[in-house]
Write a protein that holds these residues in place. Structure first.
Motif, mmCIF file in Angstrom:
data_model
loop_
_atom_site.group_PDB
_atom_site.id
_atom_site.type_symbol
_atom_site.label_atom_id
_atom_site.label_comp_id
_atom_site.label_asym_id
_atom_site.label_seq_id
_atom_site.Cartn_x
_atom_site.Cartn_y
_atom_site.Cartn_z
ATOM 1 N N GLY A 138 0.822 -1.201 0.000
ATOM 2 C CA GLY A 138 0.000 0.000 0.000
ATOM 3 C C GLY A 138 0.855 1.250 0.000
ATOM 4 N N TRP A 139 0.209 2.402 0.112
ATOM 5 C CA TRP A 139 0.916 3.679 0.041
ATOM 6 C C TRP A 139 1.995 3.810 1.118
ATOM 7 N N ASP A 140 1.723 3.352 2.321
ATOM 8 C CA ASP A 140 2.682 3.517 3.419
ATOM 9 C C ASP A 140 4.024 2.854 3.138
ATOM 10 N N ASP A 141 4.006 1.793 2.343
ATOM 11 C CA ASP A 141 5.255 1.084 2.053
ATOM 12 C C ASP A 141 6.181 1.882 1.142
ATOM 13 N N ALA A 145 12.889 3.768 3.602
ATOM 14 C CA ALA A 145 14.192 4.225 3.112
ATOM 15 C C ALA A 145 14.771 3.307 2.037
ATOM 16 N N ASP A 146 14.352 2.044 2.018
ATOM 17 C CA ASP A 146 14.926 1.089 1.070
ATOM 18 C C ASP A 146 14.117 0.976 -0.220
ATOM 19 N N VAL A 147 13.139 1.836 -0.414
ATOM 20 C CA VAL A 147 12.260 1.751 -1.588
ATOM 21 C C VAL A 147 12.517 2.933 -2.529
ATOM 22 N N LYS A 148 12.753 2.641 -3.800
ATOM 23 C CA LYS A 148 12.962 3.669 -4.808
ATOM 24 C C LYS A 148 11.799 3.652 -5.802
ATOM 25 N N LEU A 149 11.309 4.839 -6.118
ATOM 26 C CA LEU A 149 10.108 4.978 -6.935
ATOM 27 C C LEU A 149 10.416 5.553 -8.315
ATOM 28 N N VAL A 150 9.570 5.173 -9.268
ATOM 29 C CA VAL A 150 9.611 5.755 -10.603
ATOM 30 C C VAL A 150 8.194 6.131 -10.987
ATOM 31 N N ASP A 178 -4.626 15.737 8.824
ATOM 32 C CA ASP A 178 -3.540 16.462 9.489
ATOM 33 C C ASP A 178 -2.512 16.884 8.430
ATOM 34 N N ASP A 179 -2.544 18.155 8.032
ATOM 35 C CA ASP A 179 -1.694 18.627 6.941
ATOM 36 C C ASP A 179 -0.205 18.471 7.241
ATOM 37 N N ALA A 180 0.187 18.699 8.503
ATOM 38 C CA ALA A 180 1.603 18.593 8.865
ATOM 39 C C ALA A 180 2.092 17.156 8.667
ATOM 40 N N LYS A 181 1.294 16.197 9.116
ATOM 41 C CA LYS A 181 1.668 14.790 8.949
ATOM 42 C C LYS A 181 1.724 14.414 7.465
ATOM 43 N N THR A 182 0.738 14.895 6.707
ATOM 44 C CA THR A 182 0.697 14.562 5.279
ATOM 45 C C THR A 182 1.904 15.130 4.553
ATOM 46 N N ARG A 183 2.266 16.374 4.851
ATOM 47 C CA ARG A 183 3.427 16.970 4.196
ATOM 48 C C ARG A 183 4.721 16.241 4.563
ATOM 49 N N ALA A 184 4.824 15.825 5.806
ATOM 50 C CA ALA A 184 6.022 15.083 6.229
ATOM 51 C C ALA A 184 6.106 13.756 5.484
ATOM 52 N N TRP A 185 4.950 13.105 5.325
ATOM 53 C CA TRP A 185 4.906 11.842 4.579
ATOM 54 C C TRP A 185 5.264 12.084 3.113
ATOM 55 N N MET A 186 4.691 13.128 2.528
ATOM 56 C CA MET A 186 4.946 13.421 1.120
ATOM 57 C C MET A 186 6.402 13.787 0.866
ATOM 58 N N GLN A 187 7.057 14.406 1.845
ATOM 59 C CA GLN A 187 8.473 14.728 1.676
ATOM 60 C C GLN A 187 9.290 13.451 1.521
ATOM 61 N N LYS A 188 8.973 12.446 2.326
ATOM 62 C CA LYS A 188 9.651 11.154 2.189
ATOM 63 C C LYS A 188 9.300 10.498 0.853
ATOM 64 N N PHE A 189 8.032 10.600 0.465
ATOM 65 C CA PHE A 189 7.557 10.005 -0.783
ATOM 66 C C PHE A 189 8.305 10.602 -1.983
ATOM 67 N N PRO A 240 -3.714 -0.075 -4.781
ATOM 68 C CA PRO A 240 -4.037 0.370 -3.418
ATOM 69 C C PRO A 240 -5.543 0.477 -3.217
ATOM 70 N N LYS A 241 -5.995 0.131 -2.021
ATOM 71 C CA LYS A 241 -7.430 0.078 -1.744
ATOM 72 C C LYS A 241 -8.068 1.462 -1.661
ATOM 73 N N VAL A 242 -7.313 2.461 -1.241
ATOM 74 C CA VAL A 242 -7.789 3.850 -1.252
ATOM 75 C C VAL A 242 -7.040 4.561 -2.369
ATOM 76 N N ASN A 243 -7.794 5.167 -3.287
ATOM 77 C CA ASN A 243 -7.155 5.594 -4.528
ATOM 78 C C ASN A 243 -7.914 6.756 -5.151
#
Length: 340
Positions: A138-141, A145-150, A178-189, A240-243
């Protein structure tokens, strides 16, 4: 036989030959400007329409030409003079800009065909290598740190914008807004993106042929067709189940069809995309269609998902483009934060 009669017959013969030549010389040509991963879909769709056209318009041969690139690039090419008769894009804004910046189509273009001028739709999927070595579900995976995206660059590709917005929207829902949490997640993404290609097909090449990245994010249709093309024994697809709901808008380009004399053919071509025969072909390429019978018959190919709309989660496309993808917007901020 006197010379006058011979001359008269010769003239009549020449006139008949000219009329025959004129009758057979007339033909119609359509140019379909489309996004870059739709080549194979329209190669499969076009013969059915050509056959229908020739039955209904005998003596008027039809040729359909295709032009493919990132949908935003395609729209820009039309604004710069590409005389496309129809557009079949993957994002509303890339059609809307033909009105906003070129007055090539009317403001109410979405009301001219069913389902807001969207004959089919999709959502986002992940393509991973066989055995799912990074254990992606899912999205959280995708932020480990060991995952590279294209996936394609959201600045140049509707495909890329949907990938970005799907990730943001699903994460925001999980975070309770929670915008702060989402932005922190998106920065990693965004930090995990190994390659930002300009379009979906370039991203496919990077992942499947160059072997870069652990996960390719693209339309559900694209990841399934890639798996079939490059080998079902080499890849796996995860939806992903939520999309996000990704609509594929179409329109005839009024100013161009007027100049080209192709209005009738352009309208009939786009209406054909809603026909039962076309919908069956479209579903065969893993696009979803607004036909319960086809979707029920193909339910094994289309996992159940909870879809959210851009309008509901982001306030509509104009606001989304300004907030996230304009210069200095959220995407630029996330990229800059990753380089600090």
């Amino acid at each position: 036989m006197n010379r006058t009669l011979m001359t008269s017959r010769a003239i009549k013969g020449c006139v008949a030959a000219v009329l025959l030549a004129c009758g057979t010389a007339h033909s119609t040509e359509l140019l379909n400007s489309s996004y870059d991963v739709s080549r194979e879909l329209f190669v499969a769709l076009n013969p059915g329409f050509v056959q229908q056209w020739q039955t209904e318009h005998p003596g008027d041969p039809l040729t359909i030409k295709q032009s493919h690139a990132g949908s935003s690039k395609q729209a820009l090419a039309i604004l710069q003079g590409l005389k496309a008769d129809v557009v079949t894009y993957n994002q509303v804004t890339d059609v809307q800009i033909l009105h906003d910046r070129g007055d090539l189509i009317p403001a109410d273009w979405q009301s001219r065909l069913p389902n807001n001028s969207s004959p089919f739709y999709s959502t986002m999927g992940f393509l991973v290598r066989k055995g799912n070595p990074k254990n992606i579900h899912g999205w959280d995976d995708l932020v480990r740190a060991d995952v590279k995206l294209v996936f394609p660059n959201p600045k140049t590709s509707g495909n890329g914008r949907y990938a970005y917005l799907a990730a943001w929207g699903a994460t925001s829902l999980a975070d309770g807004g929670d915008d702060a949490k989402t932005r922190a997640w998106m920065q990693k993404f965004i930090g995990n993106v190994e390659v930002f290609d300009t379009g979906g097909r370039g991203a496919t090449t990077t992942f499947a042929e160059r072997g870069q990245g652990d996960v390719l994010i693209s339309f559900e249709s694209e990841v399934n067709n890639i798996r079939n093309q490059y080998g079902a024994d080499k890849y796996e697809v995860i939806i992903p189940k939520v999309n996000i709901l990704a609509e594929f808008p179409v329109a005839w380009v009024d100013k161009n069809v007027e100049k080209n004399g192709t209005l009738t053919a352009a309208k009939e071509y786009l209406n054909y995309l809603y026909s039962p025969a076309a919908r069956k072909t479209i579903a065969g390429f893993y696009y979803r269609v607004n036909d319960p019978a086809i979707m029920t018959a193909d339910k094994a190919r289309f996992p159940a998902v909870e879809l959210f709309k851009v309008e509901d989660r982001f306030g509509g496309w104009p606001q989304t483009m300004k907030t996230h993808f304009a210069d200095g917007g959220e995407l630029d901020k996330l990229i800059a934060a990753g380089h600090q």
